[in-house]
Design a protein around this motif. Structure first.
Motif, PDB file in Angstrom:
ATOM      1  N   HIS A  35       0.863  -1.175   0.000  1.00  0.00           N
ATOM      2  CA  HIS A  35       0.000   0.000   0.000  1.00  0.00           C
ATOM      3  C   HIS A  35       0.898   1.222   0.000  1.00  0.00           C
ATOM      4  O   HIS A  35       2.026   1.172   0.494  1.00  0.00           O
ATOM      5  N   GLU A  36       0.400   2.325  -0.526  1.00  0.00           N
ATOM      6  CA  GLU A  36       1.226   3.538  -0.604  1.00  0.00           C
ATOM      7  C   GLU A  36       1.690   4.027   0.762  1.00  0.00           C
ATOM      8  O   GLU A  36       2.722   4.693   0.881  1.00  0.00           O
ATOM      9  N   LYS A  37       0.953   3.704   1.821  1.00  0.00           N
ATOM     10  CA  LYS A  37       1.341   4.141   3.172  1.00  0.00           C
ATOM     11  C   LYS A  37       2.332   3.188   3.843  1.00  0.00           C
ATOM     12  O   LYS A  37       2.884   3.504   4.892  1.00  0.00           O
ATOM     13  N   ASN A  38       2.537   2.016   3.263  1.00  0.00           N
ATOM     14  CA  ASN A  38       3.494   1.059   3.819  1.00  0.00           C
ATOM     15  C   ASN A  38       4.912   1.439   3.436  1.00  0.00           C
ATOM     16  O   ASN A  38       5.147   2.048   2.393  1.00  0.00           O
ATOM     17  N   MET A  39       5.855   1.034   4.277  1.00  0.00           N
ATOM     18  CA  MET A  39       7.261   1.176   3.913  1.00  0.00           C
ATOM     19  C   MET A  39       7.603   0.087   2.905  1.00  0.00           C
ATOM     20  O   MET A  39       6.896  -0.913   2.805  1.00  0.00           O
ATOM     21  N   SER A  40       8.679   0.274   2.190  1.00  0.00           N
ATOM     22  CA  SER A  40       9.102  -0.746   1.232  1.00  0.00           C
ATOM     23  C   SER A  40       9.598  -1.983   1.983  1.00  0.00           C
ATOM     24  O   SER A  40      10.004  -1.907   3.147  1.00  0.00           O
ATOM     25  N   MET A  41       9.579  -3.109   1.296  1.00  0.00           N
ATOM     26  CA  MET A  41      10.089  -4.335   1.897  1.00  0.00           C
ATOM     27  C   MET A  41      11.560  -4.168   2.276  1.00  0.00           C
ATOM     28  O   MET A  41      11.991  -4.666   3.314  1.00  0.00           O
ATOM     29  N   ARG A  42      12.315  -3.471   1.448  1.00  0.00           N
ATOM     30  CA  ARG A  42      13.739  -3.219   1.727  1.00  0.00           C
ATOM     31  C   ARG A  42      13.896  -2.498   3.074  1.00  0.00           C
ATOM     32  O   ARG A  42      14.677  -2.900   3.930  1.00  0.00           O
ATOM     33  N   TYR A  43      13.148  -1.420   3.259  1.00  0.00           N
ATOM     34  CA  TYR A  43      13.253  -0.622   4.484  1.00  0.00           C
ATOM     35  C   TYR A  43      12.790  -1.445   5.686  1.00  0.00           C
ATOM     36  O   TYR A  43      13.436  -1.438   6.736  1.00  0.00           O
ATOM     37  N   LEU A  44      11.664  -2.147   5.536  1.00  0.00           N
ATOM     38  CA  LEU A  44      11.129  -2.954   6.629  1.00  0.00           C
ATOM     39  C   LEU A  44      12.110  -4.052   7.031  1.00  0.00           C
ATOM     40  O   LEU A  44      12.417  -4.222   8.217  1.00  0.00           O
ATOM     41  N   ALA A  45      12.609  -4.792   6.063  1.00  0.00           N
ATOM     42  CA  ALA A  45      13.539  -5.888   6.363  1.00  0.00           C
ATOM     43  C   ALA A  45      14.840  -5.364   6.972  1.00  0.00           C
ATOM     44  O   ALA A  45      15.387  -5.961   7.898  1.00  0.00           O
ATOM     45  N   THR A  46      15.306  -4.229   6.471  1.00  0.00           N
ATOM     46  CA  THR A  46      16.530  -3.631   7.018  1.00  0.00           C
ATOM     47  C   THR A  46      16.306  -3.204   8.467  1.00  0.00           C
ATOM     48  O   THR A  46      17.172  -3.394   9.328  1.00  0.00           O
ATOM     49  N   HIS A  47      15.148  -2.637   8.747  1.00  0.00           N
ATOM     50  CA  HIS A  47      14.843  -2.222  10.119  1.00  0.00           C
ATOM     51  C   HIS A  47      14.793  -3.426  11.054  1.00  0.00           C
ATOM     52  O   HIS A  47      15.350  -3.388  12.151  1.00  0.00           O
ATOM     53  N   ILE A  48      14.152  -4.495  10.610  1.00  0.00           N
ATOM     54  CA  ILE A  48      14.119  -5.723  11.416  1.00  0.00           C
ATOM     55  C   ILE A  48      15.546  -6.199  11.676  1.00  0.00           C
ATOM     56  O   ILE A  48      15.902  -6.563  12.803  1.00  0.00           O
ATOM     57  N   ALA A  49      16.363  -6.180  10.634  1.00  0.00           N
ATOM     58  CA  ALA A  49      17.742  -6.672  10.743  1.00  0.00           C
ATOM     59  C   ALA A  49      18.586  -5.821  11.685  1.00  0.00           C
ATOM     60  O   ALA A  49      19.480  -6.339  12.346  1.00  0.00           O
ATOM     61  N   GLU A  50      18.305  -4.530  11.766  1.00  0.00           N
ATOM     62  CA  GLU A  50      19.130  -3.658  12.598  1.00  0.00           C
ATOM     63  C   GLU A  50      18.720  -3.644  14.068  1.00  0.00           C
ATOM     64  O   GLU A  50      19.521  -3.288  14.943  1.00  0.00           O
ATOM     65  N   LEU A  51      17.488  -4.010  14.362  1.00  0.00           N
ATOM     66  CA  LEU A  51      16.985  -3.859  15.728  1.00  0.00           C
ATOM     67  C   LEU A  51      17.805  -4.579  16.807  1.00  0.00           C
ATOM     68  O   LEU A  51      17.967  -4.029  17.901  1.00  0.00           O
ATOM     69  N   PRO A  52      18.361  -5.767  16.574  1.00  0.00           N
ATOM     70  CA  PRO A  52      19.182  -6.352  17.643  1.00  0.00           C
ATOM     71  C   PRO A  52      20.350  -5.468  18.073  1.00  0.00           C
ATOM     72  O   PRO A  52      20.766  -5.492  19.230  1.00  0.00           O
ATOM     73  N   SER A  53      20.866  -4.652  17.166  1.00  0.00           N
ATOM     74  CA  SER A  53      21.990  -3.771  17.519  1.00  0.00           C
ATOM     75  C   SER A  53      21.557  -2.618  18.419  1.00  0.00           C
ATOM     76  O   SER A  53      22.403  -1.898  18.954  1.00  0.00           O
TER      77      SER A  53
END
Length: 166
Positions: A35-53
Motif C-alpha cells: 500500500h502507498e502508506k506502507n514502507m518498502s520491503m527493503r526498508y522494513l527488512a533492514t529495520h528488522i535486521a538492525e533492531l538487535p543492535s
C-alpha cells in the motif's frame, strides 16, 4: 532466575524465526509496498535486521534523540547483504547482553525527538520493547510475503504453509 540469561535466551530464540523470515525476502521484490502508506520491503527488512543492535546502544547510552542523531538506514541491495547485516546486528546484540550488568537494566533510558519524549523507562523495558518491535515488524514482513505468495515460516508453531504436527 538470572534475568540477563533470560533476555539472552529470548533474543536467541526469536532470532531463529527472524532469520527464517528475513531469508525469504526476495531480491526482486525489495521495493515492493503493499500500500502507498506502507514502507518498502527493503526498508522494513533492514529495520528488522538492525533492531538487535539497539540492545548494546540502549545499554551504553542514556537516550536516543532523533533530532540530534539523523537516522540513515543501511542501504541493502540483496538478500545476501540483508542476511550479513542481520548476522552482524544480532552478534552485536548478543555480545552486548553478554557483557551487560544487571544493575544497568534499572537505569533510565529515553527515546525522544527533540522535546517530544517517545519513550522513557528502564533500560530493561526498552530492551523488551525492542524485542517486541522485532516481532511486530516481522509480522508485517510476513504479510508482505503472504501477499507475494511466498511461503511463510512458522513462528511459534507451524504456519499454514508448513505441515501440521499431529
Amino acid at each position: 532466575m538470572d534475568l540477563m540469561q533470560l533476555l539472552l535466551t529470548e533474543m536467541e530464540q526469536e532470532a531463529v524465526t527472524t532469520k527464517k523470515m528475513l531469508e525469504r525476502t526476495p531480491d526482486e521484490q525489495l521495493d515492493y509496498k503493499p500500500h502507498e502508506k506502507n514502507m518498502s520491503m527493503r526498508y522494513l527488512a533492514t529495520h528488522i535486521a538492525e533492531l538487535p543492535s539497539w540492545v548494546p546502544m540502549i545499554l551504553t547510552t542514556e537516550e536516543l534523540n532523533f533530532k540530534e542523531s539523523e537516522y540513515v538506514p543501511k542501504e541493502i541491495k540483496s538478500n545476501a547483504e540483508l542476511m550479513n547485516f542481520y548476522e552482524k546486528s544480532l552478534n552485536e546484540g548478543l555480545v552486548g547482553l553478554t557483557k551487560a550488568k544487571l544493575n544497568q537494566l534499572e537505569e533510565t533510558w529515553t527515546l525522544r525527538n527533540g522535546d517530544t519524549i517517545l519513550f522513557k523507562g528502564t533500560k530493561y523495558e526498552m530492551i523488551r520493547h525492542t524485542f517486541c518491535q522485532i516481532v511486530h515488524h516481522r509480522a508485517q514482513l510476513g504479510m508482505y510475503l503472504r501477499l507475494l505468495n511466498i511461503p511463510i515460516p512458522g513462528s511459534y508453531g507451524p504456519s499454514a504453509d508448513e505441515p501440521h504436527i499431529n
